[in-house]
Design a protein around this motif. Sequence first.
Motif, PDB file in Angstrom:
ATOM      1  N   ARG A 160     -14.213  84.143 -69.092  1.00 21.12           N
ATOM      2  CA  ARG A 160     -13.633  85.486 -69.008  1.00 21.12           C
ATOM      3  C   ARG A 160     -14.550  86.303 -68.114  1.00 21.12           C
ATOM      4  O   ARG A 160     -15.770  86.181 -68.151  1.00 21.12           O
ATOM      5  N   ASN A 161     -13.952  87.160 -67.304  1.00 17.55           N
ATOM      6  CA  ASN A 161     -14.683  87.917 -66.298  1.00 17.55           C
ATOM      7  C   ASN A 161     -14.246  89.362 -66.314  1.00 17.55           C
ATOM      8  O   ASN A 161     -13.126  89.679 -66.715  1.00 17.55           O
ATOM      9  N   ALA A 162     -15.127  90.223 -65.839  1.00 19.14           N
ATOM     10  CA  ALA A 162     -14.830  91.645 -65.740  1.00 19.14           C
ATOM     11  C   ALA A 162     -15.018  92.096 -64.295  1.00 19.14           C
ATOM     12  O   ALA A 162     -15.901  91.591 -63.592  1.00 19.14           O
ATOM     13  N   PHE A 163     -14.194  93.041 -63.874  1.00 18.55           N
ATOM     14  CA  PHE A 163     -14.361  93.721 -62.594  1.00 18.55           C
ATOM     15  C   PHE A 163     -15.086  95.021 -62.890  1.00 18.55           C
ATOM     16  O   PHE A 163     -14.806  95.675 -63.899  1.00 18.55           O
ATOM     17  N   TYR A 164     -15.968  95.446 -62.008  1.00 17.08           N
ATOM     18  CA  TYR A 164     -16.842  96.582 -62.311  1.00 17.08           C
ATOM     19  C   TYR A 164     -16.120  97.922 -62.438  1.00 17.08           C
ATOM     20  O   TYR A 164     -16.615  98.847 -63.079  1.00 17.08           O
ATOM     21  N   GLY A 165     -14.962  98.079 -61.802  1.00 20.55           N
ATOM     22  CA  GLY A 165     -14.416  99.424 -61.607  1.00 20.55           C
ATOM     23  C   GLY A 165     -13.126  99.739 -62.334  1.00 20.55           C
ATOM     24  O   GLY A 165     -12.706  99.058 -63.264  1.00 20.55           O
ATOM     25  N   THR A 166     -12.485 100.780 -61.830  1.00 23.61           N
ATOM     26  CA  THR A 166     -11.254 101.306 -62.402  1.00 23.61           C
ATOM     27  C   THR A 166     -10.048 100.534 -61.863  1.00 23.61           C
ATOM     28  O   THR A 166     -10.175  99.713 -60.947  1.00 23.61           O
ATOM     29  N   GLN A 167      -8.873 100.861 -62.392  1.00 19.36           N
ATOM     30  CA  GLN A 167      -7.641 100.248 -61.896  1.00 19.36           C
ATOM     31  C   GLN A 167      -7.445 100.572 -60.418  1.00 19.36           C
ATOM     32  O   GLN A 167      -7.041  99.714 -59.632  1.00 19.36           O
ATOM     33  N   ASP A 168      -7.728 101.809 -60.015  1.00 21.45           N
ATOM     34  CA  ASP A 168      -7.590 102.184 -58.602  1.00 21.45           C
ATOM     35  C   ASP A 168      -8.570 101.404 -57.726  1.00 21.45           C
ATOM     36  O   ASP A 168      -8.228 100.993 -56.610  1.00 21.45           O
ATOM     37  N   GLU A 169      -9.778 101.194 -58.206  1.00 22.39           N
ATOM     38  CA  GLU A 169     -10.752 100.421 -57.439  1.00 22.39           C
ATOM     39  C   GLU A 169     -10.327  98.951 -57.343  1.00 22.39           C
ATOM     40  O   GLU A 169     -10.528  98.312 -56.307  1.00 22.39           O
ATOM     41  N   TRP A 170      -9.721  98.432 -58.409  1.00 27.90           N
ATOM     42  CA  TRP A 170      -9.207  97.064 -58.367  1.00 27.90           C
ATOM     43  C   TRP A 170      -8.092  96.953 -57.325  1.00 27.90           C
ATOM     44  O   TRP A 170      -8.066  96.022 -56.523  1.00 27.90           O
ATOM     45  N   THR A 171      -7.191  97.916 -57.311  1.00 28.60           N
ATOM     46  CA  THR A 171      -6.117  97.920 -56.317  1.00 28.60           C
ATOM     47  C   THR A 171      -6.697  97.982 -54.913  1.00 28.60           C
ATOM     48  O   THR A 171      -6.241  97.274 -54.008  1.00 28.60           O
ATOM     49  N   ASN A 172      -7.725  98.790 -54.734  1.00 28.21           N
ATOM     50  CA  ASN A 172      -8.396  98.894 -53.438  1.00 28.21           C
ATOM     51  C   ASN A 172      -9.001  97.550 -53.043  1.00 28.21           C
ATOM     52  O   ASN A 172      -8.901  97.117 -51.890  1.00 28.21           O
ATOM     53  N   PHE A 173      -9.612  96.860 -54.011  1.00 30.47           N
ATOM     54  CA  PHE A 173     -10.166  95.529 -53.739  1.00 30.47           C
ATOM     55  C   PHE A 173      -9.055  94.567 -53.316  1.00 30.47           C
ATOM     56  O   PHE A 173      -9.209  93.803 -52.359  1.00 30.47           O
ATOM     57  N   LEU A 174      -7.939  94.580 -54.028  1.00 33.97           N
ATOM     58  CA  LEU A 174      -6.824  93.686 -53.694  1.00 33.97           C
ATOM     59  C   LEU A 174      -6.300  93.950 -52.285  1.00 33.97           C
ATOM     60  O   LEU A 174      -5.920  93.022 -51.570  1.00 33.97           O
ATOM     61  N   LEU A 175      -6.289  95.206 -51.870  1.00 35.69           N
ATOM     62  CA  LEU A 175      -5.766  95.556 -50.550  1.00 35.69           C
ATOM     63  C   LEU A 175      -6.733  95.261 -49.411  1.00 35.69           C
ATOM     64  O   LEU A 175      -6.316  94.954 -48.299  1.00 35.69           O
ATOM     65  N   THR A 176      -8.018  95.368 -49.686  1.00 43.38           N
ATOM     66  CA  THR A 176      -9.007  95.243 -48.610  1.00 43.38           C
ATOM     67  C   THR A 176      -9.797  93.948 -48.642  1.00 43.38           C
ATOM     68  O   THR A 176     -10.350  93.534 -47.618  1.00 43.38           O
ATOM     69  N   GLY A 177      -9.922  93.331 -49.817  1.00 39.24           N
ATOM     70  CA  GLY A 177     -10.773  92.156 -49.958  1.00 39.24           C
ATOM     71  C   GLY A 177     -12.241  92.505 -50.043  1.00 39.24           C
ATOM     72  O   GLY A 177     -13.096  91.619 -50.052  1.00 39.24           O
TER      73      GLY A 177
END
Length: 196
Positions: A160-177
């Motif tokens: 199990r893993n965690a991403f450091y940020g918020t939902q908006d930051e996750w979306t930003n990661f998905l869009l930019t890599g």
Amino acid sequence: KSTEGKDYIDPNFYNTWNRAREAGMPRGAYHFMTWCSLASQQADWFIKMVPNDPDALPPVLDLEWNNDSSCKTHPTRENALEKVRYMLAAMEAHTGKLPIIYTDMTFHRDVLEGEHFPNAFWLRSTAAEPHHKYTNRPGWTFWQWTQTGVVRGVRPEVDRNAFYGTQDEWTNFLLTGCDPRAIAVLGPYGRCALQK
């Protein structure tokens, strides 16, 4: 997992890769680096076996000592770093995305500690939060916090893993890599998808 070393591919990789895409699930490939074959051989194998898919997440380079395999080689720190940088460059050239570095505490201490990489880090630490266990690695993007996680409908136990940020930051990661905290630095060099 996609590939390992110079000649292994997970037998379920293509099925998992395609079905995840069909389900609309973000997915990416990771290569498990071994120390008994050349980085150039491993890069060629990854490029041959892993599709260059613009919709995929950035590739991941898994960096650990191969203690559970037949390969018991431990290269020098300088040699390991040379192989790591070669592999990261090849993966980025193939996918167009800055690879993520996955590592554990031992390999980080022995090889990566004190070294600068523009890559996002995915740190394994099951006993404490990463900042308590990793020296000179202040920002993690992903944290593997357990290897005995339970997910409904999945057997057996899983990481199990965690991403450091918020939902908006996750979306930003998905869009930019790219880790959103690094876009201002990496974007002008074309290393984040929306910044190219």
